[in-house]
Each structure stands twice: as structure tokens, then as C-alpha cells.
Design a protein around this motif. Structure first.
Motif, short mmCIF file in Angstrom:
data_model
loop_
_atom_site.label_atom_id
_atom_site.label_comp_id
_atom_site.label_asym_id
_atom_site.label_seq_id
_atom_site.Cartn_x
_atom_site.Cartn_y
_atom_site.Cartn_z
N ASN A 73 0.83 -1.22 0.00
CA ASN A 73 0.00 0.00 0.00
C ASN A 73 0.85 1.26 0.00
N ARG A 74 1.76 1.39 -0.96
CA ARG A 74 2.66 2.54 -1.00
C ARG A 74 1.90 3.86 -1.15
N GLU A 75 0.88 3.84 -1.97
CA GLU A 75 0.15 5.08 -2.26
C GLU A 75 -0.91 5.39 -1.21
N PHE A 76 -1.21 4.42 -0.34
CA PHE A 76 -2.26 4.61 0.66
C PHE A 76 -1.77 4.13 2.03
N PRO A 77 -0.87 4.89 2.68
CA PRO A 77 -0.37 4.48 4.00
C PRO A 77 -1.49 4.51 5.04
N LEU A 78 -1.34 3.67 6.06
CA LEU A 78 -2.32 3.55 7.14
C LEU A 78 -1.89 4.36 8.35
N ASP A 79 -2.86 4.83 9.12
CA ASP A 79 -2.55 5.55 10.36
C ASP A 79 -2.34 4.59 11.53
N SER A 80 -2.69 3.31 11.34
CA SER A 80 -2.46 2.28 12.36
C SER A 80 -2.28 0.96 11.62
N PRO A 81 -1.72 -0.06 12.28
CA PRO A 81 -1.53 -1.34 11.58
C PRO A 81 -2.85 -1.84 11.02
N VAL A 83 -5.03 -4.87 8.48
CA VAL A 83 -5.31 -6.31 8.52
C VAL A 83 -5.13 -6.86 7.11
N LEU A 84 -4.34 -7.93 6.98
CA LEU A 84 -4.20 -8.63 5.70
C LEU A 84 -5.04 -9.90 5.78
N THR A 85 -5.92 -10.07 4.80
CA THR A 85 -6.79 -11.24 4.80
C THR A 85 -7.20 -11.55 3.37
N LEU A 86 -7.96 -12.62 3.20
CA LEU A 86 -8.53 -12.98 1.91
C LEU A 86 -9.99 -12.54 1.90
N GLY A 90 -12.00 -13.75 -3.02
CA GLY A 90 -10.80 -14.56 -3.15
C GLY A 90 -9.52 -13.79 -3.27
N ASN A 91 -9.56 -12.46 -3.26
CA ASN A 91 -8.35 -11.64 -3.41
C ASN A 91 -7.70 -11.35 -2.07
N LEU A 92 -6.39 -11.10 -2.13
CA LEU A 92 -5.68 -10.58 -0.97
C LEU A 92 -6.05 -9.12 -0.81
N VAL A 93 -6.40 -8.71 0.42
CA VAL A 93 -6.75 -7.31 0.65
C VAL A 93 -6.12 -6.84 1.95
N VAL A 94 -5.82 -5.53 1.99
CA VAL A 94 -5.42 -4.87 3.23
C VAL A 94 -6.59 -4.00 3.66
N THR A 99 -11.81 0.16 11.38
CA THR A 99 -13.11 -0.49 11.14
C THR A 99 -12.97 -1.90 10.60
N LYS A 100 -11.77 -2.18 10.04
CA LYS A 100 -11.51 -3.48 9.41
C LYS A 100 -12.51 -3.78 8.30
N LYS A 101 -13.02 -2.71 7.66
CA LYS A 101 -13.96 -2.87 6.56
C LYS A 101 -13.50 -2.17 5.29
N LEU A 102 -12.80 -1.05 5.45
CA LEU A 102 -12.38 -0.26 4.29
C LEU A 102 -11.18 -0.93 3.61
N VAL A 103 -11.31 -1.23 2.32
CA VAL A 103 -10.23 -1.87 1.56
C VAL A 103 -9.21 -0.81 1.15
N ILE A 104 -7.99 -0.94 1.67
CA ILE A 104 -6.91 0.00 1.36
C ILE A 104 -6.12 -0.44 0.14
N TRP A 105 -5.96 -1.75 0.00
CA TRP A 105 -5.19 -2.31 -1.13
C TRP A 105 -5.75 -3.69 -1.47
N SER A 106 -5.72 -4.06 -2.75
CA SER A 106 -6.19 -5.37 -3.17
C SER A 106 -5.30 -5.91 -4.28
N SER A 107 -5.18 -7.23 -4.36
CA SER A 107 -4.41 -7.85 -5.44
C SER A 107 -5.15 -7.75 -6.77
#
Length: 820
Positions: A73-81, A83-86, A90-94, A99-107
Motif C-alpha cells: 500500500n505505498r500510495e495509501f499508507p495507514l494511520d495504524s496497523p 489487517v491482511l486477509t482474503l 478470493g483476493n488478498l486485501v489490506v 473499522t476493518k472494513k475499508l479496503v486500502i489495497w487489493s491484489s
């Protein structure tokens, strides 16, 4: 009690670490990581330096304080750690950490709907993060590098889509966000690496001749690693590898633009720089300006610049003060005559903007350059491996020359005979040219004799262009030492080669007459243009084309191979273009996907170079007057060649404009001053080129353009979108996602510049070529283009031809003022 402590320890271990894979329902966050099976690489969230931003990245697990080798997520840094999940698809998402709902990055991989809950993510021992479905790889981080290359990661350029995998530097040592430097394969030349600073070239590698080129280095343990360049049918790529997979090696594009190859030394626990560019002053792009060579072995305290033999500094007084003036000029100007040859220069980094001519002998390579008046240098490779380029040439100024380069080649630079070195080669080449010229002279005598006989047979009978005797006097073949003479073919050989002008051999038909595919001696395929006997026109155009094309030699102009004048037949023989004309691809929705952005770029560049040649560098200054998509032919590798000079006009070198009462051409491509008043100049071709450029970028036909029931031109439509900041919508949808956006928008800007209402507001073709090829150039402002709104007008003398929806098939059409 001991059992409880053991359970607690295992629980904490499971929180802090993970295996090498992630399956549906699992996630990692905070201090959790994925570790590759050998323990070499780790993946997790990190916060660089004193930053309060968080990123998902990959790093060496066993080497402390090593910069990250990949960041998601180079273009979209996070203010806190995060979550990486599937995700459910089926895609990898950060996901964001709050909230653990907003998609910051996706494969953003294409996962089959039936398998969305069956994907897994695996961190490989190579440092490659893969999204897999069973054994199939749906996505991998190696295809999307950040600022670092690991062994087997490719910097690539797709020949099919034009899509690139580039490195982009960090903004700073402690800031992974995209910086101002990027590194990739040059999309224009395709045989060199380039580092860009913003959009300007910062560093350029050597030009790679071979299909595969490897440079080997030894490491301290006795093993080796290599830097490799290679290409196949689908892509061109740069990578590196090691003989021992345990060796830790990485290549990094630093925030200051240096590209370093770094080797981990276990003994000293440090990263050792095995190679780097740019380091020397001569490594920086075009340091010494046109025709200035930077000596890599020169005194580093000096500029290291000097002018090549046959050239001098432009400002002698400035150079006397120790300051490099920035460019060199020729001691003696080139005149494109027999007094010119080549000087040989060894161990030279070949200049930028190479043109690939392909496989041929060394003498043929030199001859091809010498016969093209705008060719200033060539280089040749003796490598015979299949697919290897053997001949490269350069047109115009030579830029970014370096002497004593580690990957230098021999190159031959065009100079006046008095400045030549390597005279053995020059004399040998001159001898070949002399023999060719002598043979051509005999053909000229025969040709003029046949014309004379034809004149006697037709004495008293005129043609559309005047009497044949007048036409002969105007052709002037053999009238000067620089004229090119054409071979004559017998009518019998033409009839045989076309199977008696059979319909099966017919390629198409224009106002001039039909065109056929033929096969002459040595199985050479040709296009044969036959003057229609039914046509009341064509004799003047025939002689015009014969006179002009015989004198034109350029890689982007169709080549006239010969002619036949016998038994009332007037025939021209051209080189055969397997892909026929540009409009066949550009305006056919089933075929325009063949024109990827890289191909469109080459076509635009080639047409621009061809028009510049006839305006400035050919022996005759020529205005084409009918430049359009159907008059641009495509060879077997989709390289463009301008055809159809039947309407062209010759200017004297100091002439800038003229008037005519016979306006010819094609609606939509004619400039207003020409269409309305018969006034024409070089700016007529510039206008036509601008329309063609916009057609190539947009994929839309100008003459059939309508919008909201208004006959608005393509340029007018592009102008309205441009004004509204929606220029991207002008780009053809089939290439919009894969093109270089900045480049495409620049081309639209240049296209609108070319179709300005007033000729004075349009650039010259020299300026057009410069703007197209220089990324850092600031472009002039544009105004509303001509014909952007409906208008009523009167014409001079004649009506005009309209573009039809049919396609031209070869170098065979002529747009005439009369209706067809």
C-alpha cells in the motif's frame, strides 16, 4: 503448572508469528507475520523510521535493518496497523486497522466465481508473495515490484499490450511512498533501460543488440551472479540471477535515482555494492549534448566532454573558460553527396533513439544509412543467433554518446570525406555505391530512350498533365549526380508476375487505377499499380510520383522499386506491404485491438519522421498534400510507410508557400487556408498530420465524426473534452488502460496544436518531432482548432473526395478532386 506455561508460550508464539500461508478465514495484523518456509523472508506490517504511517511489506527475516524489498500500500499508507486477509472474492486485501472494513489495497486478481473461497496466499522462499488456486498462480508480487528487484523478478515490457513492470523509488529513505524516479525498459527503442526523473530521462543503459545478453560477476565465495536482458515473442525483460540460491542479492532504485546491485557479505554483515548506475559523470543522460562524447576514462575533475572528430564546440570562447558549451556542431555540413562516408568509433555507448533495421550484412547496413540523407550513424552486430538485431541506424542529432564504455560497441558516424577515419571501410562502401550508380545510369539511358519512342508513337496526343514530351523533360532522370534512377521492367514480366492481372491478385483500386500483388525475380513480393486506361486522369500523377519517389529514400516512405512503360501501359512497382494500410486496422472494431499503445506510438513516430524528411532533409522539399490513414502503409512488423505522392508538390528549399487553382486532397485532412483559398505550405501537411495523430490516439475516423446531430470534427470533440479536463476520454478505450497516460495526453495536445486555425499557430514538423520525443518539453498553449464548429464555405475550383468506409490496401490510392 509447566503444562500451562507451555500452552501459554505456544499461544503467544501463534499470535506473534504465522506459517508461510494464509487461507480463507485467517488474517494477520499488528506484530503477526508470514515467514517463508526456509525462514528467509517475512511479510507483515511495519512503520519506517520515525514515521507514524503503516505499510504492508516483505523483508529479509534474518538480516537486521534491511529496507523492505516489496511494499503493498505505498500510495495509501495507514494511520495504524491494518489487517491482511482474503476477501470474499478470493483476493488478498489490506483493510484499515480501525473499522476493518475499508479496503486500502487489493491484489485485484480475476478469481473464478466458483473458487472464491478456495484461494490461498503463500510467501515463497524467493520473497514472492503468491495468490494461488491449487497450483495455479492468480497473482504474484514479483509482477508488481516496488523499488527493489530480487533474483528472477523482471522489469518487463509486453509487446502485445505495451504494459510495463517498472521500479519506482521511495520518496525518501524512511518513506515508502512513490518517489520521483522510475526505472524500466524504454518503450520506444525497447533495447535499453531508462531511469526517469519525473518524465525526463535521467540515465540510460547501453543498447542491447542480442536476443539475450548477460553480464557476469564473481562473488567472494567463488560463485557468480549475472545481469540479463532478453526478449521473446511476447515480452522484453531485464532481470538478474545467482548461481547459488543461498546468496542474498537485491537491486534497488534509490530515492536519489541511483540503481544499485547489492550483495550481502556474511563475513562483514554488510551489503556490498557490486554495480551501480549512474555513478560516473558520463552516466548521466546527454551530459555533453548533441555530438558531444563523454570520456569515461577522462579526468573526473573536468567535464569529461569533447567533440567527436569532424565536429567542434559551438561557442569557442565559452569552452576556453573551461565551461562545456553543451553541444557540438559539424566542421563541414553534410550535403548528401558522394563526398560523404563514415568515421569508425570504438567502445562507444550507442546513442539514444536507435532505429532497428534488422538482419542484413554490414555493407548493406552502411549502404542503407548512406542512401538516407537524414541518417547520421549506424552500428552493426556480428552475432548470428536467431532473432538478433544486426543493423541499427540513427536519424538526426546523436545524443548521449559515451566513449570507453564497458558495454560499448563499434559505431560509424556520417561525416564529410575530409573528416573520415577508417578509410578502408568507407572506400569499400563507396566502390559498391559507384558500381550501383553506374548500372543505374545505363538503365536511365534505356528509360529515356523508351520514353522517347513512346513520345513519337503518341505525337500530337496530349494527356491530363500535358504532352508526354513535356512530362519527359520534367522527370529529369539522370540529370544530376544525386538523382536515383529506376529499373525498368518488361510488360511480359509484369503480366506473368500478376497472373495476367487476375482478380485473385488484385489488392484494391483507387482513382489512379487497380493495384495487384505480384512476385518478381527471387520470389520478391511487390505491389503493382496500373494506370487505368479508362481514367481521364493519371498521366500527370504518374509522372509526378515517378519523379518524386525516385528521389526519396527514407525508412518511413514506401519504396518505389521500378516502372514499366510499354504498349500504352504505365505501371509503377512498389515494395509490398503485408499489413496494407493503417485505416484497415484503425477503424475496424474487430482489428483495432491489434494496435496496442506501443504500436500506435511507433506509427505516430514513424509518420512524423517521414513527413519531417520530405519537408527538411530530402533532396527535394516536398508537400505531400494527401496525408491520411489510408496513405500510411504497414509492413510485416507494423512499421509505417507513407505512400501515394501523386498529389505532392515540389518546393524550392527557400520557398515557404504557394497557391493553386486545382485543390486536391481529402475532406477532413485539408487545412482551412488550402480548402478555402488554395493556399498551401508545409503547414498543410502539419494539419493533416494532426488529424491523423488524433485518429490514431482515439481510434475514431475524422470524416465520419458526428456529435449531437452536429458535424463537429474529431479535433473539435477532442478540444471540448480537453477544455473540461476530460482529455483521457479521447484515448481509444482499447488502449486506455494500458497506455502511458502522460504520453497519450501529450500526443493529444500536439495533435490539437497541429490543427490550429491559423498556419502561424501550428508547429513545424521539426518542432512536432521534438515535442513527441522529449518528455520534459513544455508544450505551447492551444486554442480552439479549425473546423471545430459547422461553417459554410466556398471552394476553389473543384469538389473534393470524401473518405469512404472502405479500406485502402497498398501504396495505390490517389485522392482526386473529381467525384469517383
Amino acid at each position: 503448572m509447566g503444562w500451562l506455561l507451555l500452552c501459554a508460550f505456544m499461544f503467544l508464539l501463534s499470535v506473534c508469528t504465522s506459517l508461510d500461508n494464509l487461507v480463507p478465514g485467517e488474517s494477520i495484523s499488528t506484530d503477526q507475520t508470514l515467514i517463508s518456509s526456509s525462514g528467509t523472508f517475512a511479510l507483515g506490517f511495519f512503520s519506517p523510521g520515525n514515521s507514524k504511517k503503516f505499510f504492508l511489506g516483505i523483508w529479509y527475516n534474518t538480516i537486521p535493518k534491511t529496507p523492505k524489498v516489496w511494499v503493498a500500500n505505498r500510495e495509501f499508507p495507514l494511520d495504524s496497523p491494518g489487517v491482511l486477509t482474503l476477501s470474499k472474492d478470493g483476493n488478498l486485501v489490506v483493510l484499515d486497522g480501525m473499522t476493518k472494513k475499508l479496503v486500502i489495497w487489493s491484489s485485484n486478481a480475476s478469481v473464478p466465481a466458483s473458487a472464491m473461497n478456495a484461494t490461498t496466499a503463500v510467501l515463497m522462499d524467493s520473497g514472492n508473495l503468491q495468490l494461488k488456486l491449487g497450483e495455479d498462480i492468480l497473482w504474484q508480487s514479483f509482477d508488481h515490484p516496488s523499488d527493489t528487484l530480487l533474483p528472477s523478478v523482471k522489469l518487463s515490457l509486453s509487446k502485445i499490450t505495451g504494459q510495463q513492470a517498472r521500479l519506482t523509488s521511495w520518496a525518501a529513505l524512511d518513506d515508502p511512498q512513490p518517489g520521483m524516479f522510475s526505472l524500466g525498459i524504454d518503450p520506444k527503442v525497447q533495447r535499453q533501460l531508462i531511469t526517469w526523473k519525473a518524465n525526463a530521462t535521467y540515465w540510460r543503459s547501453a543498447v542491447y543488440f542480442d536476443k539475450e545478453s548477460k553480464t557476469f560477476f564473481r562473488n567472494q565465495s567463488g560463485g557468480f551472479f549475472y545481469v540479463a536482458y532478453s526478449f521473446d515473442a511476447n515480452e522484453i525483460y531485464f532481470t538478474f540471477g545467482v548461481s547459488d540460491s543461498s546468496v542474498k542479492l537485491r537491486a534497488v532504485l534509490s530515492p536519489t535515482g541511483q540503481f544499485h546491485l547489492l550483495l550481502w557479505t556474511e563475513r562483514s554483515k554488510t551489503w556490498f555494492e557490486a554495480w551501480g548506475e549512474p555513478i560516473n559523470k558520463c552516466d548521466y543522460y546527454a551530459r555533453c549534448g548533441p555530438y558531444g562524447a563523454c570520456d569515461k576514462n577522462g579526468d573526473p575533475l573536468s567535464s569529461q566532454c569533447k567533440c567527436l572528430k569532424g565536429f567542434r564546440t559551438e561557442f569557442q570562447k565559452q569552452w576556453a573558460t573551461g565551461e562545456w558549451p553543451g553541444s557540438c556542431v559539424r566542421e563541414k555540413a553534410l550535403t548528401c553527396d558522394k563526398g560523404e562516408g563514415f568515421s569508425k568509433f570504438e567502445k562507444m555507448k550507442l546513442p539514444d533513439h536507435a532505429i532497428i533495421l534488422g538482419s542484413m550484412s554490414m555493407s548493406e547496413c552502411g549502404y542503407e544509412c548512406l542512401r538516407n540523407c537524414s541518417c547520421t550513424a549506424y552500428a552493426y552486430s556480428n552475432v548470428t543467433e536467431g532473432g538478433t538485431v544486426k543493423c541499427l541506424t540513427w536519424l538526426g542529432d546523436l545524443t548521449d554518446l559515451v566513449e570507453n564504455h564497458g558495454l560499448g560497441q563499434n559505431m560509424y558516424i556520417r561525416v564529410h570525406r575530409s573528416d573520415q577515419g577508417g578509410k578502408g571501410h568507407v572506400h569499400k562502401l563507396s566502390l559498391v555505391i559507384t558500381l550501383v550508380s553506374a548500372t543505374a545510369g545505363l538503365l536511365t539511358i534505356l528509360f529515356v530512350y523508351l520514353l522517347w519512342k513512346k513520345t513519337l508513337r503518341n505525337e500530337g496526343r496530349g494527356s491530363a498533365g500535358g504532352s508526354m514530351s513535356e512530362a519527359i523533360s520534367n522527370v529529369s532522370l539522370g540529370g544530376g549526380k544525386n538523382d536515383n534512377e529506376l529499373p525498368l521492367f518488361s510488360l511480359r514480366s509484369i503480366v506473368a508476375s500478376t497472373n495476367n492481372f487476375s482478380e485473385a491478385n488484385k489488392l484494391g483500386e483507387g482513382g489512379f487505377g487497380p493495384v495487384y500483388k505480384g512476385i518478381l525475380t527471387e520470389n520478391e513480393e511487390v505491389a503493382i499499380k496500373r494506370l487505368s486506361r479508362k481514367s481521364g486522369q493519371g498521366h500527370q500523377e504518374f509522372m509526378n510520383e515517378l519523379k518524386l519517389i525516385a528521389k526519396l529514400q527514407h525508412t518511413n516512405l514506401v519504396r518505389l522499386l521500378g516502372c514499366c512503360i510499354e504498349e500504352e501501359e504505365m505501371i509503377l512497382i512498389y515494395e509490398f506491404m503485408p499489413n496494407r494500410s493503417l485505416d484497415k486496422f484503425l477503424f475496424d472494431s474487430s482489428k483495432n485491438t491489434t494496435l496496442d499503445w506501443g504500436t500506435r506510438f511507433r506509427i505516430i513516430e514513424g509518420v512524423a519522421q517521414g513527413v519531417l524528411y520530405i519537408h527538411k532533409y530530402s533532396r527535394l522539399k516536398i508537400i505531400h498534400r494527401d496525408l491520411k490513414a489510408s496513405n500510411v502503409l504497414l509492413d510485416g512488423t507494423m512499421n509505417p510507410k507513407i505512400s501515394d505522392f501523386g498529389m505532392a508538390k515540389i518546393f524550392s528549399m527557400d520557398q515557404t508557400e504557394a497557391n493553386t487553382n486545382r485543390v486536391v486532397g481529402t475532406y477532413g485532412y485539408m487545412s482551412p487556408e488550402y480548402a478555402l483559398y488554395g493556399h498551401f505550405s508545409e503547414k498543410l501537411d502539419v494539419f493533416s498530420f494532426g488529424v491523423l495523430l488524433l485518429e490514431i490516439v482515439s481510434g475514431k475516423r475524422n470524416s465520419a465524426f458526428h456529435r449531437l446531430e452536429q458535424p463537429l470534427s474529431l479535433a473539435g470533440w477532442a478540444w471540448e473534452l480537453w477544455k473540461e479536463g476530460r482529455g483521457i476520454e479521447v484515448i481509444d478505450e482499447s488502449v486506455r488502460e494500458t497506455c502511458c497516460l502522460d504520453e497519450a495526453l501529450k500526443y493529444i495536445h500536439v495533435g490539437i496544436l497541429c490543427v490550429q486555425e491559423a498556419p502561424a499557430n501550428r508547429p513545424t514538423m521539426s518542432s512536432v518531432v521534438f515535442m513527441l520525443n522529449n518528455e520534459a518539453t513544455s508544450l505551447p498553449p492551444i486554442k480552439e482548432p479549425a473546423f471545430s464548429t459547422p461553417r459554410k464555405s466556398s471552394h476553389v475550383g473543384s469538389s473534393f473526395s470524401q473518405n469512404s468506409t472502405s479500406f485502402s490496401n497498398n501504396a495505390v490510392t490517389i485522392s482526386m478532386p473529381e467525384a469517383r
